[in-house]
Design a protein around this motif. Sequence first.
Motif, short mmCIF file in Angstrom:
data_model
loop_
_atom_site.label_atom_id
_atom_site.label_comp_id
_atom_site.label_asym_id
_atom_site.label_seq_id
_atom_site.Cartn_x
_atom_site.Cartn_y
_atom_site.Cartn_z
N SER A 72 4.05 12.15 7.73
CA SER A 72 4.58 12.21 6.56
C SER A 72 4.02 10.97 5.89
CB SER A 72 6.04 11.70 6.77
OG SER A 72 6.94 12.51 7.29
N PHE A 73 4.46 10.42 4.61
CA PHE A 73 3.66 9.36 3.86
C PHE A 73 4.80 8.27 3.84
CE2 PHE A 73 1.20 13.00 2.85
CZ PHE A 73 -0.04 12.51 2.65
N ARG A 93 1.06 -1.19 0.02
CA ARG A 93 0.01 -0.09 0.17
C ARG A 93 0.78 1.22 0.17
NH1 ARG A 93 -4.82 -1.42 4.49
NH2 ARG A 93 -5.48 -3.26 3.16
N LEU A 94 0.76 2.03 -0.91
CA LEU A 94 1.72 3.32 -1.17
C LEU A 94 1.02 4.39 -0.59
CD1 LEU A 94 2.86 2.50 -4.72
CD2 LEU A 94 3.71 1.52 -2.69
N ASN A 95 1.70 5.31 -0.23
CA ASN A 95 1.58 6.79 0.40
C ASN A 95 0.49 6.64 1.52
OD1 ASN A 95 3.27 7.88 -1.50
ND2 ASN A 95 1.72 7.71 -3.14
N ARG A 117 -0.61 7.79 5.32
CA ARG A 117 -0.30 8.94 6.15
C ARG A 117 0.03 8.69 7.36
NH1 ARG A 117 -0.68 14.38 5.73
NH2 ARG A 117 -0.57 15.57 7.36
N ASP A 174 5.21 3.85 2.72
CA ASP A 174 4.85 2.68 1.91
C ASP A 174 4.84 1.53 2.96
OD1 ASP A 174 4.79 4.31 -0.25
OD2 ASP A 174 6.72 3.70 -0.95
N HIS A 216 10.13 4.53 3.95
CA HIS A 216 10.02 5.74 3.74
C HIS A 216 11.37 6.35 2.76
CE1 HIS A 216 9.20 9.89 4.29
NE2 HIS A 216 10.36 10.44 4.66
N ASN A 217 10.91 6.93 1.68
CA ASN A 217 11.97 7.28 0.71
C ASN A 217 12.79 5.99 0.22
OD1 ASN A 217 11.21 9.96 0.66
ND2 ASN A 217 12.71 10.67 2.18
#
Length: 519
Positions: free
Chosen positions: A362-363, A335-337, A339, A365, A377-378
């Motif tokens: 932040s967001f 599941r991407l992005n 919050r 994955d 993250h990133n």
Amino acid sequence: MGNRMALKVNQIRNIVKRLCESSDLSNREIAARENVAPNSVNVIAKQLPNIAYSWSELKELTDTEFLAAFRGNDQDKKSDDNYPNWLDWHTDIQSDKDVTVKLLWEEWHEENPEGISYSHAARLYLKWVKKQRISMRKINLPGENSYLDFAGRKIRIYEKDGHTWRDAEIFVATLGASSYSFCMAVWTQSIPDWIECNVKALEYFGGAPRFLIPDNLKSAVTKNTPQTIIINPTFAEFADHYGTVVLPARVRKPNDKGPVEVSVQLIQRWILAALRDIKFYSLDEANAGIKRLLEIFNNKEMKAYKASRLQRFELLDKPALKMLPQTRYAYGLWRLNVRVGENYHVLYEGHYYSVPHVLRHSFVDVRAGSKTLELMHNGKQVAIHIISTVSGGYTTEKHHMPASHQQYADGGVDKLIEWARKVGESTEKVFGQHLTESRHLPNGIRTAKAIQKLGIQHSSERLEEVCEYALKINSITHSSILSIFRSKVDKRNMDDIGTEKHGHHINIRGGDYYKLGRN
């Protein structure tokens, strides 16, 4: 033309048409349909590759010109040695991208100096290629492409009563160079079933191709436009694990996946149709039946190549496939992005999992495996947790907390909820609201601990009664619960409870006070 001259022109035309277009019919079947001797079809089939016309050109000729094309070929060809074997040339070109017609002619001409010239050979070879069906014209280098799709036809899986059933999907994978195929039955086209099919297909092939070419189903491709291609993240991870690349077919471009379209059609005819009268009571039973017929299908000789799919696989694709990794791909749902909340936790399937507190708002994955949940993250993993089935619960790593929160970690959210669960259902609900719905976790922990202290002072039974009443009046703060303990308002008769619904403070007089005052 030999024996063919005894045939009528329209019969010869029909035989040639079927040889060129009906790849699923054997020479004997064509002979039966045209009511001619099988040997007549065999003779025409043997001569066709050396005729310098495609079927699209032959069908436009008059009857005289049509017959002259065969006669001319017989007269011009002094012996088989004067002409190369076009099928051998085509196989060599498929096997190695650096092999050219010029190189093949030079090698052939050394052994056949009296043979045709290079320009004549090149012209005849190109006409021969054009005459073949489209799946043969498309050059697929060995080990390069695997085409993936689901068949339109499904297979029935019956319940034990033998009357009700459920349709299962049929997955098909085909290697481009050899047409060697794999198929199996699964319940759905969802991503877990899609990944299982692809894993088993690569294991069946014994290696991985350079490219996976799926149709545009959602389990494989999230978005496919001329400007943007977005691969399903789970499928992309699968491809990366096996060192291959997903290259989806273009939308409304059937030629991009021609080999698998042909294989799907043939598998429906030779396998699924053959199983139509058999009742299967499980997927395993259905797949056992499919596997048996699949082996026969892959060993059946393909008329255009005079070899079976298995033989061409051993010759072309097998040596060129990449080795499979030591470990099988472990399925993970992405599941991407997602919050991150104010309390530096991420909600997944009703449970909260922590990330470093600096990532709040932040967001991230989320990758959910069979047992663990990874948070990225990133592109870097920032947390990993054991998946919990406790709805509304929290899984928190102490080092994810800010310093001001860590002092409460020893009390532990999970420990407090577990203690409340042992007291009773109402107490668990009160603690849950303070510990999972509070925007400021330290305050929630502080309140829960204070309520816990009241329970220890009085008794677990009494705390459960107080919490049940507090939930009824929708007032679960520490001060409200303390007031209920002191006033014992929950112990009054049910007729009097209505006087308390606006509060239970000792300074609220209630209706009885005014009734007494007016006597």
